[in-house]
Structures are given as C-alpha cells and as structure tokens.
Scaffold this motif. Sequence first.
Motif, mmCIF file in Angstrom:
data_model
loop_
_atom_site.group_PDB
_atom_site.id
_atom_site.type_symbol
_atom_site.label_atom_id
_atom_site.label_comp_id
_atom_site.label_asym_id
_atom_site.label_seq_id
_atom_site.Cartn_x
_atom_site.Cartn_y
_atom_site.Cartn_z
ATOM 1 N N SER A 49 0.849 -1.190 0.000
ATOM 2 C CA SER A 49 0.000 0.000 0.000
ATOM 3 C C SER A 49 0.886 1.243 0.000
ATOM 4 O O SER A 49 1.852 1.327 0.769
ATOM 5 C CB SER A 49 -0.894 -0.012 1.238
ATOM 6 N N GLY A 50 0.616 2.173 -0.889
ATOM 7 C CA GLY A 50 1.470 3.360 -1.007
ATOM 8 C C GLY A 50 2.640 3.164 -1.956
ATOM 9 O O GLY A 50 3.365 4.115 -2.256
ATOM 10 N N GLY A 51 2.854 1.921 -2.439
ATOM 11 C CA GLY A 51 3.901 1.675 -3.434
ATOM 12 C C GLY A 51 3.604 2.467 -4.703
ATOM 13 O O GLY A 51 2.436 2.645 -5.066
ATOM 14 N N ILE A 52 4.639 2.932 -5.363
ATOM 15 C CA ILE A 52 4.452 3.807 -6.535
ATOM 16 C C ILE A 52 4.673 2.994 -7.804
ATOM 17 O O ILE A 52 5.774 2.517 -8.075
ATOM 18 C CB ILE A 52 5.415 5.009 -6.468
ATOM 19 N N VAL A 53 3.596 2.825 -8.560
ATOM 20 C CA VAL A 53 3.613 1.998 -9.764
ATOM 21 C C VAL A 53 3.516 2.906 -10.990
ATOM 22 O O VAL A 53 2.584 3.713 -11.094
ATOM 23 C CB VAL A 53 2.420 1.020 -9.776
ATOM 24 N N SER A 54 4.472 2.775 -11.905
ATOM 25 C CA SER A 54 4.337 3.491 -13.175
ATOM 26 C C SER A 54 3.785 2.533 -14.219
ATOM 27 O O SER A 54 4.173 1.370 -14.290
ATOM 28 C CB SER A 54 5.682 4.067 -13.639
ATOM 29 N N GLY A 55 2.856 3.046 -15.004
ATOM 30 C CA GLY A 55 2.298 2.279 -16.112
ATOM 31 C C GLY A 55 2.364 3.125 -17.364
ATOM 32 O O GLY A 55 3.189 4.035 -17.468
ATOM 33 N N LEU A 69 -3.815 -1.435 -13.937
ATOM 34 C CA LEU A 69 -3.459 -0.265 -13.129
ATOM 35 C C LEU A 69 -4.558 0.058 -12.117
ATOM 36 O O LEU A 69 -4.284 0.304 -10.939
ATOM 37 C CB LEU A 69 -3.205 0.948 -14.028
ATOM 38 N N PHE A 70 -5.816 0.034 -12.581
ATOM 39 C CA PHE A 70 -6.904 0.389 -11.670
ATOM 40 C C PHE A 70 -7.073 -0.671 -10.586
ATOM 41 O O PHE A 70 -7.424 -0.362 -9.455
ATOM 42 C CB PHE A 70 -8.204 0.618 -12.443
ATOM 43 N N GLY A 71 -6.799 -1.929 -10.940
ATOM 44 C CA GLY A 71 -6.841 -2.985 -9.926
ATOM 45 C C GLY A 71 -5.773 -2.782 -8.860
ATOM 46 O O GLY A 71 -6.018 -2.977 -7.662
ATOM 47 N N LEU A 72 -4.573 -2.377 -9.280
ATOM 48 C CA LEU A 72 -3.503 -2.110 -8.313
ATOM 49 C C LEU A 72 -3.846 -0.903 -7.446
ATOM 50 O O LEU A 72 -3.546 -0.871 -6.249
ATOM 51 C CB LEU A 72 -2.167 -1.896 -9.048
ATOM 52 N N LEU A 79 -0.427 5.471 -8.537
ATOM 53 C CA LEU A 79 -0.129 5.288 -9.958
ATOM 54 C C LEU A 79 0.518 6.533 -10.545
ATOM 55 O O LEU A 79 0.202 7.656 -10.153
ATOM 56 C CB LEU A 79 -1.420 4.996 -10.741
ATOM 57 N N CYS A 80 1.416 6.324 -11.501
ATOM 58 C CA CYS A 80 1.959 7.446 -12.245
ATOM 59 C C CYS A 80 2.181 7.030 -13.695
ATOM 60 O O CYS A 80 2.302 5.843 -14.007
ATOM 61 C CB CYS A 80 3.242 7.990 -11.620
ATOM 62 N N LEU A 81 2.195 8.032 -14.567
ATOM 63 C CA LEU A 81 2.358 7.807 -16.000
ATOM 64 C C LEU A 81 3.504 8.662 -16.522
ATOM 65 O O LEU A 81 3.754 9.760 -16.013
ATOM 66 C CB LEU A 81 1.076 8.192 -16.754
ATOM 67 N N PRO A 82 4.203 8.178 -17.560
ATOM 68 C CA PRO A 82 5.335 8.938 -18.099
ATOM 69 C C PRO A 82 4.857 10.155 -18.891
ATOM 70 O O PRO A 82 3.857 10.102 -19.612
ATOM 71 C CB PRO A 82 6.018 7.927 -19.031
ATOM 72 N N VAL A 83 5.594 11.224 -18.739
ATOM 73 C CA VAL A 83 5.334 12.452 -19.496
ATOM 74 C C VAL A 83 6.657 12.884 -20.122
ATOM 75 O O VAL A 83 7.679 12.970 -19.436
ATOM 76 C CB VAL A 83 4.807 13.564 -18.565
ATOM 77 N N ILE A 84 6.633 13.121 -21.419
ATOM 78 C CA ILE A 84 7.858 13.536 -22.116
ATOM 79 C C ILE A 84 8.102 15.013 -21.840
ATOM 80 O O ILE A 84 7.263 15.870 -22.139
ATOM 81 C CB ILE A 84 7.718 13.272 -23.630
ATOM 82 N N VAL A 96 -4.245 10.666 -10.653
ATOM 83 C CA VAL A 96 -5.209 10.767 -9.564
ATOM 84 C C VAL A 96 -6.602 10.548 -10.133
ATOM 85 O O VAL A 96 -6.936 11.062 -11.203
ATOM 86 C CB VAL A 96 -5.112 12.163 -8.895
ATOM 87 N N ARG A 97 -7.387 9.784 -9.425
ATOM 88 C CA ARG A 97 -8.751 9.481 -9.876
ATOM 89 C C ARG A 97 -9.512 10.775 -10.179
ATOM 90 O O ARG A 97 -9.521 11.704 -9.362
ATOM 91 C CB ARG A 97 -9.475 8.702 -8.776
ATOM 92 N N GLY A 98 -10.116 10.867 -11.360
ATOM 93 C CA GLY A 98 -10.940 12.025 -11.694
ATOM 94 C C GLY A 98 -10.187 13.217 -12.262
ATOM 95 O O GLY A 98 -10.798 14.171 -12.729
ATOM 96 N N ALA A 99 -8.843 13.182 -12.221
ATOM 97 C CA ALA A 99 -8.081 14.314 -12.770
ATOM 98 C C ALA A 99 -8.117 14.261 -14.295
ATOM 99 O O ALA A 99 -8.179 13.174 -14.877
ATOM 100 C CB ALA A 99 -6.636 14.274 -12.272
ATOM 101 N N PRO A 100 -8.056 15.422 -14.961
ATOM 102 C CA PRO A 100 -8.092 15.407 -16.429
ATOM 103 C C PRO A 100 -6.804 14.834 -17.011
ATOM 104 O O PRO A 100 -5.749 14.892 -16.371
ATOM 105 C CB PRO A 100 -8.219 16.894 -16.785
#
Length: 201
Positions: A49-55, A69-72, A79-84, A96-100
């Motif tokens: 719990s609180g582990g940081i997973v990138s997908g 990802l949503f299951g984790l 959760l985090c996603l890569p941004v160039i 974050v849930r609900g963020a654009p």
Amino acid sequence: MKHHSPIKDLKKHLRLGALARRDGLDAEYRIEASMRIAEIGLASFEVESGGIVSGFWPIRSEVDLRPLLFGLRERGARLCLPVIMDKQTILFRELVRGAPMVETGFGTAGPPEDAVVLDPTFMLVPLAAFDARGHRIGYGAGYYDRAISRLLEIGVNPRLIGVAFDCQEVEIVPDEPHDMPLEAILTESGLRRFGSTDKAI
C-alpha cells in the motif's frame, strides 16, 4: 556524422517486425489478452500500500494496462504515468482518480502539469520486442533507459516488469551496454521471471 551501427539496424528490424505482428492482432483478441494480462498481474504482483507503480496509457496497438493499473490502485498503489519533458527526459506524474488527462507527446495522454512528480518503485515498462532472457527493445528513443538510470542514480532501484503480447517475442535481442534487463515479462500467457531472483514480485 553518425557511424553505422549493425546492432541498431538489427534492433530496428526486430522492432518493426514485432510491432507489425502486434498491429496485426485482431482488436477483440487485444481486448481479451489485455484483460488476461490484468488478471495474471493482479494474481502475481505484490505491491505494498502506497507503493508507486508506473504504467502507460495505451497508444496504437499496445496492451491496454488500464484494468491492471486500476486494480492495483484498488489495493492502495499510487499510480503514475510517463510524461515527455524534452528530447532526453521523461518524468512520472501521479495519476489521480478524476483528474483530467492531457496530451503528453507521441500521441500519449497523461496527468496535467500540476500533478505531483513521483519516482516509481515498480515499473510496468512498455516495449516493442523482448526475448526469453528478459532483454527488451523499446521504441528507439531511449527514454526509459535514461529514466531508469536516473532513478538508480538517486537510490531508487525500481522493479522492472515488461508488458507485451506473446507475438512480440523475438529469438534474441542484441545486448548493448546501457540495456537494463527486465525482472519479468507479463504477457497474456503468463508471467515469466528472469535471473536468479525467486522473490515474489
């Protein structure tokens, strides 16, 4: 003048072949295989719990990681996603849930600029091709290799799990010194661990 690299040429050839096979998968098969990948991942991964997973958000014919990802996240992962950021760098912004979602380069979407930047400890790594030893071929820009090196430099030693369809396997990926072998590969037929580690993922 760039000197000619046989390894780069071979990687390009393997990359194009694997991506053509992936593009050729039936759309319904891709959906079913992505759901199977989520099931296997959720049954196999131990993320505290609180582990940081990138997908990654799926583009073109990639595995759709969203069910996994949503299951984790349901189990408490962040959760985090890569941004160039530029031609050299990707950073990982918190999902974050609900963020654009905003356009983040290469046809991908990700969290907006005001999202928190995180250093993932568990990385679900996209790839074009992989072999039975856990070596991967990325999309050719080297973003993930550099991002992983940066994490290692600051003392974060992320778990590296490649995610792909079975059809992306090639006989052998030629090694280069900067290549980071994966700890495991997750495909629709199961999770394959590499190396000498027997620890739970």
